[in-house]
Design a protein around this motif. Structure first.
Motif, short mmCIF file in Angstrom:
data_model
loop_
_atom_site.label_atom_id
_atom_site.label_comp_id
_atom_site.label_asym_id
_atom_site.label_seq_id
_atom_site.Cartn_x
_atom_site.Cartn_y
_atom_site.Cartn_z
N ILE A 6 0.87 -1.19 0.00
CA ILE A 6 0.00 0.00 0.00
C ILE A 6 0.90 1.23 0.00
O ILE A 6 1.82 1.34 0.82
CB ILE A 6 -0.93 0.01 1.23
CG1 ILE A 6 -1.95 -1.13 1.12
CG2 ILE A 6 -1.66 1.36 1.34
CD1 ILE A 6 -2.95 -1.19 2.26
N ILE A 7 0.64 2.13 -0.94
CA ILE A 7 1.40 3.39 -0.99
C ILE A 7 0.46 4.50 -0.53
O ILE A 7 -0.64 4.66 -1.09
CB ILE A 7 1.89 3.67 -2.43
CG1 ILE A 7 2.77 2.52 -2.92
CG2 ILE A 7 2.64 4.99 -2.49
CD1 ILE A 7 3.10 2.58 -4.40
N ILE A 8 0.88 5.25 0.47
CA ILE A 8 0.03 6.33 0.97
C ILE A 8 0.55 7.66 0.43
O ILE A 8 1.66 8.08 0.78
CB ILE A 8 -0.01 6.35 2.52
CG1 ILE A 8 -0.46 4.97 3.04
CG2 ILE A 8 -0.94 7.44 3.02
CD1 ILE A 8 -0.42 4.85 4.55
N SER A 129 -4.09 5.77 10.11
CA SER A 129 -3.32 4.99 11.08
C SER A 129 -2.73 3.75 10.41
O SER A 129 -3.27 3.26 9.41
CB SER A 129 -4.27 4.57 12.23
OG SER A 129 -3.62 3.68 13.11
N ILE A 130 -1.61 3.29 10.96
CA ILE A 130 -1.04 2.01 10.50
C ILE A 130 -0.82 1.17 11.75
O ILE A 130 -0.11 1.59 12.68
CB ILE A 130 0.31 2.21 9.77
CG1 ILE A 130 0.13 3.16 8.57
CG2 ILE A 130 0.86 0.86 9.31
CD1 ILE A 130 1.43 3.52 7.88
N ALA A 142 -9.76 7.00 6.72
CA ALA A 142 -10.71 7.94 7.34
C ALA A 142 -12.14 7.46 7.14
O ALA A 142 -13.02 7.73 7.97
CB ALA A 142 -10.53 9.33 6.72
N SER A 143 -12.40 6.71 6.06
CA SER A 143 -13.75 6.20 5.80
C SER A 143 -14.13 5.08 6.78
O SER A 143 -15.27 4.62 6.79
CB SER A 143 -13.81 5.64 4.38
OG SER A 143 -12.85 4.59 4.25
N ASP A 383 -0.51 9.76 14.69
CA ASP A 383 -0.70 8.34 15.01
C ASP A 383 0.64 7.60 15.04
O ASP A 383 0.94 6.87 15.99
CB ASP A 383 -1.62 7.71 13.96
CG ASP A 383 -1.68 6.20 14.08
OD1 ASP A 383 -2.38 5.73 14.99
OD2 ASP A 383 -1.00 5.50 13.30
N LEU A 384 1.45 7.80 14.02
CA LEU A 384 2.71 7.05 13.93
C LEU A 384 3.70 7.48 15.01
O LEU A 384 4.41 6.64 15.58
CB LEU A 384 3.33 7.22 12.53
CG LEU A 384 2.54 6.56 11.39
CD1 LEU A 384 3.12 6.92 10.04
CD2 LEU A 384 2.52 5.04 11.56
#
Ligand SMILES: Cc1cc2nc3c(=O)[nH]c(=O)nc-3n(C[C@H](O)[C@H](O)[C@H](O)COP(=O)(O)OP(=O)(O)OC[C@H]3O[C@@H](n4cnc5c(N)ncnc54)[C@H](O)[C@@H]3O)c2cc1C
Length: 452
Positions: A6-8, A129-130, A142-143, A383-384
């Motif tokens: 997954i690329i954010i 968040s991860i 966020a969804s 978060d991180l």
């Protein structure tokens, strides 16, 4: 089972990483997540609205593919008919509007997605968040959706500039103050005859002035920055000086080294001499201690910035024209007070030991991307850091990571499965925003993740 990445972040760094991974033979499934649909493939630098703000690198240096250096120029030739109103001619030496480069990136992303439809997907949502999920990671959106991956690449890019005013100062929330300059909305409320203050005089401030010129702005602009200097113009007649790898053990030595070369090469402009250092910057930066890096940031950075991050000569000429017409002034100083009044925002700035009080109709923060992650108010960053997965660096340049983008957590260990790319690597690489650097990082990252 096939690995999943997954690329954010869907700006240039995220797109380059996605394209490299999706094209990797037998590579993983890739999901690219971008929170702002308008920024997909563009990020903040190559937005749709930047029709007249030029790239600060010539077209011949902006190919997405290292093995096809003229790809962007060829794409421009094939698509020139769409841009006749924006570009007169196509050549490797032209500075092309940034929106057009964004179109090129987006078109390539769409092509790769089409070719590798089973392997590359794109989703519009914000990653907040991860979390750990056994040996894998869970990305929370966020969804409310949760997605699992073997690897997560952070391509979060450029954050809005640091706040200029304290949170309790009403100016911070005043509609006449623009906390971030990277939006067309900045222009929509400016009327022709206003007096605008741009805080900062770097590439972003120059962008705003070019945008105002385009909109036939007839008012006045004051730029205020600590050094009171514009970025230097490119001089295409002087390419980078070819040098052998220098041994620069301390930033002070860098100054001596540059001075010596200037003395020996009186016909070569000093920025071209500094360009000669570019292939060695990463190695030099990595070898310096924290104190040496700090010395560089305090004493040399301002000169480095104006010489390394230059503007097209045409942009420089437009600035001079505005200055000569008395419509643009550049002040050296810093803000000491800001008050919201009925007639505008009253600013007191200290310049050459004098306090100058002036009322501006609008104030725009052009101080450049914030790199101190403790001050960034993005949920995923909080978060991180809160989870200890990410550690901020001591110099406020970014986060702790290795040169190849492995995240170092607050225990000082590699945080397995989380990587970063682009401006996020600034603390360890220093120069990590130009296309050339991002391109290289993306292909190395694809090899590290998919080449196993
Ligand atoms: C104004 C400007 C002009 C520039 N001009 C040039 C130039 O001419 N030539 C050159 O080589 N370089 C230029 N640069 C350098 C530029 O930084 C890089 O070229 C590049 O755009 C950086 O890309 P990025 O993807 O890392 O960051 P960004 O462009 O900032 O993209 C990051 C993306 O991540 C998204 N994102 C962030 N957080 C989340 C989240 N939690 N969930 C989902 N999505 C998220 C953001 O919405 C954004 O779209 C310029 C930079 C700026 C700011």
């Amino acid at each position: 089972m096939k690995a999943k990445v997954i690329i954010i972040g869907g700006g240039l760094s995220g797109v380059l990483a996605a394209m490299q991974l999706a094209q990797f033979p037998g590579g993983p499934d890739v999901l690219l997540i971008e929170k702002n649909p308008e920024l997909l493939g563009r990020g903040v630098a190559y937005q749709y609205d930047f029709t007249h703000q030029p790239l600060n690198v010539v077209a011949g240096g902006m190919s997405l593919f290292a093995d096809r250096p003229l790809d962007f120029v060829e794409w421009l030739e094939a698509n020139h008919f769409k841009y006749n109103h924006l570009i007169e001619k196509v050549s490797p030496q032209e500075f092309i509007p940034r929106k057009i480069f964004g179109d090129y990136v987006l078109e390539n992303l769409e092509r790769v997605q089409h070719e590798a439809a089973d392997r590359l997907q794109i989703r519009i949502d914000e990653a907040v968040s991860i979390m750990d999920f056994g040996t894998r990671k869970t990305v929370v959106l966020a969804s409310g959706n949760e997605l699992h991956a073997d690897h997560v690449i952070l391509a979060l890019g450029n954050f809005p500039p640091a706040d200029l005013f304290l949170p309790d100062n009403p100016v911070q929330n005043d509609p006449r103050y623009y906390a971030s300059p990277w939006s067309d909305k900045v222009y929509s409320h400016i009327t022709g005859d206003e007096h605008i203050l741009l805080v900062g005089s770097g590439l972003t401030a120059v962008d705003i002035v070019l945008g105002l010129i385009l909109r036939k702005f007839s008012g006045k602009v004051t730029m205020l920055s600590r050094r009171g200097r514009f970025p230097l113009p490119h001089d295409l007649s002087h390419p980078a000086l070819q040098i052998l790898e220098p041994e620069i053990k301390h930033p002070r030595k860098m100054l001596l080294w540059v001075r010596e070369l200037i003395r020996k090469n009186p016909d070569i402009p000093w920025p071209s001499i500094m360009d000669g250092l570019r292939p060695f910057t990463k190695k030099i930066w990595l070898a310096w201690t924290l104190d040496e890096k700090s010395y560089f940031l305090r004493k040399i950075r301002p000169y480095w910035e104006i010489a390394r991050h230059r503007i097209p000569a045409k942009s420089s000429a437009l600035l001079n024209e505005m200055m000569n017409a008395g419509k643009l002034e550049l002040k050296k100083g810093y803000i000491v007070e800001a008050i919201a009044t009925d007639s505008g925002i009253e600013i007191v700035y200290r310049s050459e030991r004098n306090d100058i009080r002036q009322v501006f109709h609008k104030v725009i923060n052009c101080t450049g991307p914030e790199s101190n992650y403790r001050k960034v108010r993005f949920p995923i960053i909080g978060d991180l850091i809160g989870q200890g997965k990410v550690k901020t660096d001591e110099l406020g340049l970014g986060i702790k990571c290795t040169p190849e983008g492995r995240i170092i957590n607050q225990r000082g260990e590699i945080e397995e499965g989380i990587w970063c790319i682009g401006p996020m690597r600034k603390s360890v690489l220093w120069e990590t925003t130009a296309l050339r650097e991002l391109r290289e990082q993306a292909s190395e990252l694809a090899l590290l993740i998919a080449g196993k």
